[in-house]
Enzyme design. Structure first.
Site, short mmCIF file in Angstrom:
data_model
loop_
_atom_site.label_atom_id
_atom_site.label_comp_id
_atom_site.label_asym_id
_atom_site.label_seq_id
_atom_site.Cartn_x
_atom_site.Cartn_y
_atom_site.Cartn_z
CD GLU A 21 7.25 88.59 -60.16
OE1 GLU A 21 6.91 87.42 -60.32
OE2 GLU A 21 6.43 89.54 -60.21
CG ASP A 64 3.45 91.15 -58.43
OD1 ASP A 64 3.91 90.02 -58.27
OD2 ASP A 64 2.51 91.41 -59.21
#
Ligand SMILES: *[C@@H]1O[C@H](CO)[C@@H](O)[C@H](O)[C@H]1NC(C)=O
Ligand SMILES: *[C@@H]1O[C@H](CO)[C@@H](O)[C@H](O)[C@H]1NC(C)=O
Ligand SMILES: *[C@@H]1O[C@H](CO)[C@@H](O)[C@H](O)[C@H]1NC(C)=O
Ligand SMILES: *[C@@H]1O[C@H](CO)[C@@H](O)[C@H](O)[C@H]1NC(C)=O
Ligand SMILES: *[C@@H]1O[C@H](CO)[C@@H](O)[C@H](O)[C@H]1NC(C)=O
Ligand SMILES: *[C@@H]1O[C@H](CO)[C@@H](O)[C@H](O)[C@H]1NC(C)=O
Ligand SMILES: *[C@@H]1O[C@H](CO)[C@@H](O)[C@H](O)[C@H]1NC(C)=O
Length: 544
Positions: A254, A230
């Site tokens: 990400e 993330d």
């Protein structure tokens, strides 16, 4: 003396575990197709018809056991990897942004989120995946934790966090104000005034060490085969190499950006990125019939030459939990089917966000996190389930037939009509268009693949795996394919499909049996490997 049966069991388990715990590399992931799900919303353990109002932003009851119980559904569509939402213990209080059902608000790194089940339930999920030759991908958050105000003055409740409970272990509080300023992006905090997210000091060597130990441990205990990272762009790039080395498995980060040049440096420090530049171009290209297909081609070709190992270890997606579902952008089913086909036609690893196959239409967070159980996990009478199943099968057939498929970059065959796109990854030829389902005979398109492209032998017959119709070259040796109702075409030589396979058996002309190209192949593999375990155990029991 240890009873013999127990010994067998112990040997069997250790053989099994040592096999399945083998860390999966980027190369092993490239051929995969990933099903991304939000654990809280995918399946409940009890299968109850529980309501789930996404706007409430509360837990709806999905669990790891629920996922385990519905692996047939996922695997039946041809997926061989599952990305689950974060697993660690989250803030257990209602925040100004709702509850932590999505898992991205870490409170305690060293405990699991008991809303989703126990350590055993998680292990059962990864074991079940492995026994099906499927991979598990964990979603991990390193950049930040989540804490509420400790005082009316807005002091963060650092003491509630584990294992870092002191303000000195976090960057000084400042909200990111300029996303174009990389220092700001890395050093300041995500979140907002009412709910700022404490940003871990990932420059501190002790913290770096703790995080490296943590990822190694959590990958091993969960049996994960890969990690999705993330907010990777919010941590300095040189933090990542040691972290992913400690993880010991494939990593995909990400990095939200529409610029290939911004994403590319992260492919130097991670195995891959979620291909956001292509995502933005894709949703624009097929979001309406005036979308720009050349812009999408430009993004992919730039990425092919800019990403460290090309596009193949990156993740290609049309939807995720942070973006509006594609059907919130357009409900035209022809455009939807074209855009979905793109993610399987290009070089990257296709990722499907749960619910897309059921036609979900939720717009931005939180409405794009619908519960799946009201659909009953139906597969018949679901056109997009059929669509994605066919796309997976076609890609697997092409991978099996051509060992360059995963390394050779996709090529574009230039088309005179700007609404037509032809993507070649031999033996696969994907023909896409954004004219939409309302196209008439005057607005419809055709694609031309000239014999001069030397892609196929002159007399080859191609099967469109979406309709099972065939296409043959004309007398010039050119393929001219007419679009119908704005639908995409996914073509593969009839000789590459087994006559008794699951993919268009009536038009296939390839040799019979498990000679690749159909999904029975993977069942054979499971069967063979269980035989070899059995043989091994028999052999060991003789020695004992
Ligand atoms: C959250 O807090 C409530 C009440 O304080 C408690 O009953 C519940 O077990 C907690 N849940 C988790 C997952 O820690
Ligand atoms: C936290 O404190 C800040 C600063 O005092 C305040 O603006 C914000 O509303 C508070 N948030 C909550 C959820 O109370
Ligand atoms: C922070 O954690 C340490 C070590 O786990 C513990 O000794 C200490 O009491 C904690 N401090 C606070 C304020 O909770
Ligand atoms: C970038 O952000 C940092 C940290 O917030 C700040 O100190 C610096 O002045 C900013 N640089 C520019 C050019 O705005
Ligand atoms: C489409 O995108 C291409 C490449 O980015 C660009 O050169 C072209 O001007 C765009 N066309 C339109 C109509 O916007
Ligand atoms: C396999 O892929 C390579 C690279 O795209 C291509 O050159 C070759 O023709 C393909 N072979 C077959 C049999 O499709
Ligand atoms: C297609 O036509 C129908 C009926 O006129 C209309 O409702 C729909 O919005 C059109 N779709 C697109 C993508 O233009």
């Amino acid at each position: 003396m240890i009873p013999v049966k127990l010994l067998y069991t112990a040997v069997y388990l250790s053989v099994l575990t040592s096999h399945i715990a083998s860390a999966a590399s980027a190369d092993e992931w490239k051929s995969r197709a990933i099903y991304q799900l939000v654990t809280d919303r995918f399946a409940r353990s009890d299968n109850a018809a529980a309501p789930c109002d996404t706007s409430q932003r509360v837990y709806c009851g999905g669990t790891w056991k629920g996922i385990t119980n519905h692996l047939d559904y996922i695997q039946g569509m041809g997926f061989d990897a599952v990305w689950i939402s974060p697993i660690v213990k989250n803030i257990n209080k209602t925040t100004p942004d709702g509850d932590s059902y999505h898992g991205y608000w870490t409170q305690d790194l060293n405990s699991l989120n008991s809303n989703f089940g126990s350590q055993d339930d998680l292990k059962e999920l990864s074991d079940s995946l492995h026994s099906r030759k499927m991979f598990l991908m964990l979603d991990v958050v390193v950049n930040h934790f989540a804490a509420l105000n400790a005082t009316d003055q807005g002091d963060t409740d650092f003491a509630s966090l584990l294992p870092f409970n002191s303000s000195s272990q976090f960057h000084p509080k400042c909200l990111i104000s300029d996303f174009n300023n990389q220092t700001d992006v890395e050093q300041c905090w995500l979140g907002d005034v009412s709910f700022p997210l404490p940003d871990l000091n990932t420059e501190d060597p002790a913290i770096v060490q703790t995080m490296n130990d943590w990822i190694k441990n959590i990958v091993q205990t969960s049996g994960a085969d890969g990690i999705r990272i993330d907010t990777a762009k919010h941590i300095r790039k040189d933090f990542w190499p040691d972290f992913v080395k400690s993880a010991g498995v494939y990593s995909i980060g990400e990095v939200i950006t529409d610029q290939v040049s911004y994403a590319a440096p992260y492919t130097q420090v991670l195995d891959g990125v979620l291909d956001y530049p292509a995502y933005f171009a894709l949703t624009k290209a097929f979001g309406s019939s005036s979308g720009n297909l050349s812009a999408l081609v430009d993004v992919l070709t730039t990425a092919q030459s800019s990403y460290k190992n090309g596009v193949s270890p990156t993740g290609s997606f049309l939807e995720n939990h942070d973006q509006p579902r594609f059907q919130a952008i357009t409900s035209d089913q022809a455009l939807v089917r074209n855009a979905m086909a793109w993610t399987f036609a290009q070089d990257g690893i296709p990722i499907l966000y749960y619910g897309q196959e059921q036609g979900f239409q939720g717009a931005q967070d939180p409405t794009n996190r619908e519960a799946l159980w009201p659909t009953g996990y139906a597969t018949s009478g679901k056109p997009l389930v059929d669509h994605v199943t066919a796309l997976n099968a076609a890609r697997k057939a092409a991978i099996t037939k051509n060992n360059s498929f995963l390394s050779a970059p996709a090529k574009f065959i230039s088309q005179s009509n700007p609404s037509a796109l032809a993507i070649s990854k031999p033996p696969l030829l994907t023909l896409l268009t954004n004219v939409g389902s309302n196209s008439t005979s005057s607005t419809s398109v055709s694609w031309t693949v000239p014999s001069s492209s030397n892609l196929y032998q002159s007399n080859v017959v191609l099967v469109d795996i979406l309709t099972c119709n065939t296409v043959s070259a004309n007398s010039n040796g050119d393929f001219v394919v007419q679009a119908e109702g704005g639908s995409p075409r996914v073509l593969i030589p009839a000789t590459d499909l087994a006559k008794d396979g699951s993919l268009c058996p009536n038009t296939a002309t390839g040799s019979n049996s498990n000679s690749n190209g159909d999904r029975s192949g993977h069942q054979t593999a499971t069967w063979i490997s269980s035989i070899s375990y059995a043989a091994l155990i028999t052999a060991i029991s003789f020695i004992l």
